[in-house]
Design a protein around this motif. Structure first.
Motif, PDB file in Angstrom:
ATOM      1  N   ARG B  50       0.744  -1.504   0.060  1.00  0.00           N
ATOM      2  CA  ARG B  50       0.134  -0.057  -0.017  1.00  0.00           C
ATOM      3  C   ARG B  50       0.945   1.295  -0.243  1.00  0.00           C
ATOM      4  N   ASP B  51       0.334   2.218  -0.947  1.00  0.00           N
ATOM      5  CA  ASP B  51       1.131   3.783  -0.394  1.00  0.00           C
ATOM      6  C   ASP B  51       1.295   4.265   0.098  1.00  0.00           C
ATOM      7  N   GLY B  52       2.324   4.812   0.806  1.00  0.00           N
ATOM      8  CA  GLY B  52       2.606   5.769   1.824  1.00  0.00           C
ATOM      9  C   GLY B  52       3.420   5.049   3.116  1.00  0.00           C
ATOM     10  N   TYR B  53       3.490   4.149   2.493  1.00  0.00           N
ATOM     11  CA  TYR B  53       4.480   3.089   4.266  1.00  0.00           C
ATOM     12  C   TYR B  53       5.932   3.501   3.575  1.00  0.00           C
ATOM     13  N   GLU B  54       6.826   3.840   4.208  1.00  0.00           N
ATOM     14  CA  GLU B  54       7.970   3.593   3.933  1.00  0.00           C
ATOM     15  C   GLU B  54       8.514   2.611   4.955  1.00  0.00           C
ATOM     16  N   VAL B  55       9.353   1.897   4.371  1.00  0.00           N
ATOM     17  CA  VAL B  55      10.050   0.476   4.607  1.00  0.00           C
ATOM     18  C   VAL B  55      11.566   0.945   4.692  1.00  0.00           C
ATOM     19  N   THR B  56      12.278   1.083   6.541  1.00  0.00           N
ATOM     20  CA  THR B  56      13.447   1.782   5.903  1.00  0.00           C
ATOM     21  C   THR B  56      14.301   1.066   6.210  1.00  0.00           C
ATOM     22  N   ALA B  57      13.827  -0.817   7.003  1.00  0.00           N
ATOM     23  CA  ALA B  57      15.151  -1.077   6.974  1.00  0.00           C
ATOM     24  C   ALA B  57      14.485  -2.931   7.027  1.00  0.00           C
TER      25      ALA B  57
END
Lengths: 423, 250
Positions: B50-57
């Motif tokens: 889903r858009d809007g979620y950022e996977v940082t690690a």
């Protein structure tokens, strides 16, 4: 004003020797108006959102054109066909076997009856109307269709207008009369072939007499460099039904004026419109339903999908006169914007002077529901398919109002061709 | 099937998942429980793309592929299915038409021929029966005018049609009465096989009476802090989440 037409071309129009349905006085009146009239600017309320520079800055000429193969433009294979090229009937491409009960001729012919003479121009306003005046002054040709009393037409009649050439103008003038107790389905298709920056200035006058049923499907698919201003001037007598479906899929600048006067009681009026724009298109639908008589209903549904840098205008007015009691009038305009640079100007208007009516209007403009796009993608549909599916679902409401299957199939074909949308 | 390692994800700059680890093998049913705001739905959204979620690690490997590198539709085509917590109503888009289009795009992705109309209708009849979804409902606009229970049954119907490898049920029990819950759970159980796996995200133990998990994980503050058998769910139901906090000194 005379700038619009190349002066050498004006000679082609022999106003004095004209013997057709359109009376010489009307032509003269129009000429007189054109001497002083200016193009409307955005300060004119009716043209507030539509700039006419693209048309007023150019010179157009009246040209005879020819098209050899019309198969691409034939909307219904099972209809009587009349082909008009640059506004002039091409008899060689038109059907010869017109049905009984229909008088089909040209406005330039002298076979006209007193009745037809009295109807042409009857409701068409010329004062302050540059395009109506231009059409009246310069109309060379156009179809007269008279559906005789009690005639029920099994087959449809299609008027196929093809615009061709560079900077051509077509001032096509049509007259459709549905006499008492008649029933007919008429298609008007506007196309172009090898046309560049050409201009269709069309006027169709329509009279739906007592207890007559007339359906008109209007498909606009001219080149994206071409301009069109077209007016349907409609009068409905008592117990009549008139339905018009206007589908606009191409054209650089398209303005539709749909003026319906409902003068008799117990009438039903349906106005549906769909416009799907991309690139730099500008499409303006102005509709007016004038309820003069009581006990009538009108239903209006216009939907648009506007992409890229295109602009759509919707101005729908419903007028309910003082004595027009028990009117049910419904109007709805819905739009989807697909890009940040697309524009919608929507202006639904109700003007009611009667006190016992049921009227409503609504306008919505939004974007595709991104949550829904995500939902469909999460089921395996590509983003493109998901968006196509949703746009189709949105516009299908209007397309499905077209009852004639062949017309509907043709429209879906055009959508596929222009937008790659399988609907 | 799926291996999630040290997954960190944030929304609007706020970190929700803070190093989540989870391994699910074929044939298994995993339940993820946790208090409000623990990150349960975020996990489902991140996995579905889903858009809007950022996977940082972190990494997510699904059937040997880097899941996070795939578009939403490709995740679905690879066999990931998310049953939505709040199924979307899409007026005008027919449920079966869109499913047929989806099924065919999935088939095309795998180089298979599209399904013909007859086989498709047979499949619709067969699969809608699993969740006792009226065939008329199946052909209506997606979720439009469906009751809460019908929407959730429609999710499982779609799951049955698409036959995914990994199904993530995001609070599928929310808003269901006991009968609907039983139907939905029964549908999930029928679809269970040694080749596929299910992740059940839920607040309540109730659903797990019907869909019996092999593992129960407690998600708390963006991490899985405790894993146990189905008895853990019962314990959570009885004691709430606070004791875990205390036990783990969080």
């Amino acid at each position: 004003m005379s700038e619009l037409l190349n002066s050498t071309e004006i000679d082609l129009i022999n106003t004095n020797g004209y013997t057709g349905v359109l009376a010489a006085e009307q032509k003269q009146k129009a000429s007189k108006i054109l001497e002083t009239i200016q193009f409307p600017t955005t300060r004119t309320e009716a043209w507030k959102y539509t700039r006419l520079g693209k048309i007023s800055n150019k010179k157009f000429s009246i040209q005879k054109g020819s098209v050899s193969d019309i198969s691409e433009y034939v909307i219904s294979k099972d209809a009587y066909t009349i082909v008009l090229i640059n506004g002039i009937i091409d008899t060689s491409l038109s059907s010869t076997d017109l049905p009984e009960g229909v008088i089909c001729s040209s406005i330039k012919d002298t076979i006209s009856t007193e009745k037809l003479n009295s109807l042409v121009g009857k409701n068409l306003k010329l004062e302050n109307e540059i395009f109506h005046s231009l059409n009246t002054q310069n109309a060379l040709d156009g179809s007269i269709l008279l559906i005789k009393e009690k005639t029920i037409l099994e087959k449809s009649i299609q008027l196929i207008h093809i615009l061709t050439g560079e900077h051509t103008i077509s001032n096509v003038r049509n007259l459709i009369v549905s006499e008492k107790n008649s029933q007919a389905h008429i298609i008007q298709g506007f196309f172009s072939e090898n046309a560049t920056e050409s201009f269709t200035n069309s006027v169709t006058e329509i009279f739906v007499e007592e207890n007559a049923h007339l359906t008109l499907d209007k498909i606009q698919f001219e080149d994206d460099s071409c301009y069109q201003v077209s007016t349907e001037q409609v009068e409905q007598a008592k117990n009549s039904t008139f339905t018009i479906n206007t589908i606009t899929l191409n054209g650089a600048l398209v303005r539709n004026n749909l003026n319906i006067k409902v003068i008799g009681q117990n009438c039903c009026t349906n106005l549906n419109g769909a416009y799907l724009l991309k690139g730099n298109q500008h499409v303006d639908n102005h509709t007016m339903v004038d309820h003069i008589a009581a006990h009538c209903e009108s239903h209006e549904l216009y939907k648009g999908v506007v992409n890229d840098k295109s602009t759509a205008v919707f101005n729908g007015k419903v007028f309910v006169r003082k004595d027009a009691q028990k009117i049910n009038a419904f109007q709805s305009n819905a739009n989807v914007l697909l890009s940040d640079d697309a524009t919608i100007n929507s202006k639904p208007e109700l003007e009611i002077y009667a006190d016992d009516v049921k009227c409503s209007h609504g306008s919505t403009t939004g974007q595709l529901d991104e949550e829904a796009v995500f939902y469909l993608r999460a089921r395996g549909l590509s983003e493109k398919s998901a968006r196509k599916l949703m746009i189709s679902a949105f516009i299908d409401d209007v397309i499905n109002k077209i009852e004639n299957k062949e017309v509907k199939t043709f429209v879906f074909g055009l959508l596929q061709k222009r937008f790659d949308w399988e609907i | 099937m799926i291996t999630i390692k040290n997954l960190h994800a944030s929304i609007d700059g706020k970190e929700i998942l803070k190093g989540l680890n989870l391994e699910v093998k074929a044939g298994e049913v995993h339940a993820i429980m946790g208090p409000n705001g623990a990150g349960k739905s975020t996990l489902a959204s991140v996995l579905a793309g889903r858009d809007g979620y950022e996977v940082t690690a972190g990494t997510v490997v699904f059937e040997g592929k880097d899941l996070l590198d795939l578009k939403t539709e490709d995740r679905a085509r690879e066999g990931l299915f998310l049953a939505f917590q709040y199924p979307i109503e899409i007026p005008g888009v027919s449920n079966v038409n869109f499913l047929r289009a989806a099924l065919n795009e999935i088939k095309e992705y795998h180089g298979e021929d599209p399904i013909n109309a007859k086989d498709f209708l047979k499949l619709v009849r067969e699969k809608s029966a699993i969740v006792e979804l009226d065939a008329k409902l199946a052909s209506r606009s997606v979720n439009e005018g469906f009751s809460g229970g019908e929407k959730k049954r429609n999710e499982i119907f779609q799951m049955a049609m698409l036959n995914p490898k990994l199904a993530i049920l995001d609070e599928t029990d929310s808003g269901l009465d006991i009968d609907a819950l039983r139907i939905v759970a029964n549908g999930v159980n029928i679809l269970k096989s040694p080749e596929n796996a299910t992740i059940v995200i839920t607040h309540y133990q109730r659903l797990l009476d019907y869909i019996v998990p092999d593992f129960v994980h407690v998600l708390f503050d963006g991490k899985i802090v405790k894993t146990g058998s189905k008895e853990l769910a019962l314990e959570l139901e009885e004691r709430g989440y606070d004791w875990i906090k205390e036990e783990l000194a969080l």
